[in-house]
Design a protein around this motif. Structure first.
Motif, PDB file in Angstrom:
ATOM      1  N   UNK A  18       3.194 -15.495 103.350  1.00 26.26           N
ATOM      2  CA  UNK A  18       2.392 -14.515 102.230  1.00 26.26           C
ATOM      3  C   UNK A  18       1.808 -13.417 102.771  1.00 26.26           C
ATOM      4  N   UNK A  19       1.425 -13.363 103.917  1.00 30.11           N
ATOM      5  CA  UNK A  19       0.379 -12.204 105.165  1.00 30.11           C
ATOM      6  C   UNK A  19       1.924 -11.028 105.408  1.00 30.11           C
ATOM      7  N   UNK A  20       3.496 -10.960 105.555  1.00 24.35           N
ATOM      8  CA  UNK A  20       4.815 -10.409 105.265  1.00 24.35           C
ATOM      9  C   UNK A  20       3.960  -9.638 103.786  1.00 24.35           C
ATOM     10  N   UNK A  21       4.630 -10.758 102.987  1.00 25.49           N
ATOM     11  CA  UNK A  21       4.521 -10.369 101.191  1.00 25.49           C
ATOM     12  C   UNK A  21       3.643  -9.165 101.008  1.00 25.49           C
ATOM     13  N   UNK A  22       2.150  -9.558 101.444  1.00 29.92           N
ATOM     14  CA  UNK A  22       1.478  -9.002 101.500  1.00 29.92           C
ATOM     15  C   UNK A  22       1.495  -6.905 101.850  1.00 29.92           C
ATOM     16  N   UNK A  23       1.758  -7.323 103.358  1.00 35.32           N
ATOM     17  CA  UNK A  23       2.097  -6.246 104.237  1.00 35.32           C
ATOM     18  C   UNK A  23       2.649  -5.850 103.425  1.00 35.32           C
ATOM     19  N   UNK A  24       4.389  -6.018 103.021  1.00 29.00           N
ATOM     20  CA  UNK A  24       5.331  -4.969 102.174  1.00 29.00           C
ATOM     21  C   UNK A  24       4.460  -4.267 101.222  1.00 29.00           C
ATOM     22  N   UNK A  25       4.082  -5.115  99.901  1.00 28.72           N
ATOM     23  CA  UNK A  25       3.311  -4.425  99.580  1.00 28.72           C
ATOM     24  C   UNK A  25       2.506  -3.321  98.745  1.00 28.72           C
ATOM     25  N   UNK A  26       1.763  -3.473 100.818  1.00 31.83           N
ATOM     26  CA  UNK A  26       0.849  -2.644 100.600  1.00 31.83           C
ATOM     27  C   UNK A  26       1.841  -1.346 101.356  1.00 31.83           C
ATOM     28  N   UNK A  27       2.732  -1.521 102.173  1.00 32.69           N
ATOM     29  CA  UNK A  27       3.562  -0.042 102.247  1.00 32.69           C
ATOM     30  C   UNK A  27       3.448   0.142 101.403  1.00 32.69           C
ATOM     31  N   UNK A  28       4.469  -0.262 100.414  1.00 32.32           N
ATOM     32  CA  UNK A  28       5.068   0.652  99.376  1.00 32.32           C
ATOM     33  C   UNK A  28       4.017   1.025  98.739  1.00 32.32           C
ATOM     34  N   UNK A  29       2.629   0.613  98.390  1.00 30.14           N
ATOM     35  CA  UNK A  29       1.627   1.167  97.021  1.00 30.14           C
ATOM     36  C   UNK A  29       1.172   2.472  98.344  1.00 30.14           C
ATOM     37  N   UNK A  30       1.641   2.517  99.801  1.00 39.12           N
ATOM     38  CA  UNK A  30       0.544   4.176  99.760  1.00 39.12           C
ATOM     39  C   UNK A  30       1.433   5.187  99.663  1.00 39.12           C
ATOM     40  N   UNK A  31      -0.241   6.778  99.354  1.00 41.45           N
ATOM     41  CA  UNK A  31       0.825   7.780  98.771  1.00 41.45           C
ATOM     42  C   UNK A  31       2.598   8.239  99.540  1.00 41.45           C
ATOM     43  N   UNK A  33       5.421   6.485 100.486  1.00 44.45           N
ATOM     44  CA  UNK A  33       5.828   5.743  99.767  1.00 44.45           C
ATOM     45  C   UNK A  33       6.144   6.438  98.100  1.00 44.45           C
ATOM     46  N   UNK A  34       4.951   6.419  98.154  1.00 44.93           N
ATOM     47  CA  UNK A  34       5.165   6.513  95.968  1.00 44.93           C
ATOM     48  C   UNK A  34       5.951   7.574  96.055  1.00 44.93           C
ATOM     49  N   UNK A  35       5.562   9.164  96.634  1.00 45.74           N
ATOM     50  CA  UNK A  35       6.259   9.852  96.589  1.00 45.74           C
ATOM     51  C   UNK A  35       7.442  10.253  96.815  1.00 45.74           C
ATOM     52  N   UNK A  36       7.387   8.768  97.641  1.00 47.09           N
ATOM     53  CA  UNK A  36       9.430   8.900  98.242  1.00 47.09           C
ATOM     54  C   UNK A  36      10.021   8.324  97.389  1.00 47.09           C
ATOM     55  N   UNK A  37       9.399   7.020  96.518  1.00 45.97           N
ATOM     56  CA  UNK A  37       9.779   6.820  95.581  1.00 45.97           C
ATOM     57  C   UNK A  37      10.146   8.165  94.374  1.00 45.97           C
ATOM     58  N   UNK A  38       9.257   8.140  93.167  1.00 46.67           N
ATOM     59  CA  UNK A  38       9.157   9.434  92.802  1.00 46.67           C
ATOM     60  C   UNK A  38      10.309  10.192  92.649  1.00 46.67           C
ATOM     61  N   UNK A  39      10.724  10.972  94.167  1.00 42.21           N
ATOM     62  CA  UNK A  39      11.364  11.916  94.221  1.00 42.21           C
ATOM     63  C   UNK A  39      12.924  10.860  94.115  1.00 42.21           C
TER      64      UNK A  39
END
Length: 113
Positions: A18-31, A33-39
């Protein structure tokens, strides 16, 4: 004793998972990461749009060829017929108003100097 060890190990494993899953999700929600996904999505959309435009262009060319065959515009003209003459649509004489002594200067009295 074995039962307690089993449940302790199962709980620890679930906690780590659960800790690994939450940490991965938090990394995906950093600005960043969001900018890279949008690009990446914008680049993918651009590629899809380019592919669509190329498909449309190929379809247009194919349809024009089909219409040309049906209408007979793709065939060479008969050698017995005279060549088609092209005339200008409008024969307009050049007036003196069209020629301006200074092409870079406007003489509009309403223009601010």
């Amino acid at each position: 004793m074995f039962r307690r060890t089993f449940w302790f190990t199962a709980g620890a494993a679930a906690g780590v998972w659960a800790t690994n899953k939450v940490n991965r999700k938090l990394k995906q929600l950093t600005p960043e990461s969001l900018a890279a996904q949008a690009a990446n999505k914008a680049i993918d959309a651009g590629h899809k749009l380019k592919d669509f435009a190329l498909d449309v262009r190929a379809g247009m060319i194919q349809r024009e060829e089909e219409l040309g065959e049906v209408l007979g515009t793709n065939t060479p003209p008969d050698p017995e017929l005279p060549a088609q003459r092209r005339r200008p649509a409008l024969d307009r004489p050049v007036s003196t108003r069209d020629t301006h002594p200074h092409p870079y200067h406007s003489y509009n009295r309403n223009e601010d100097y």
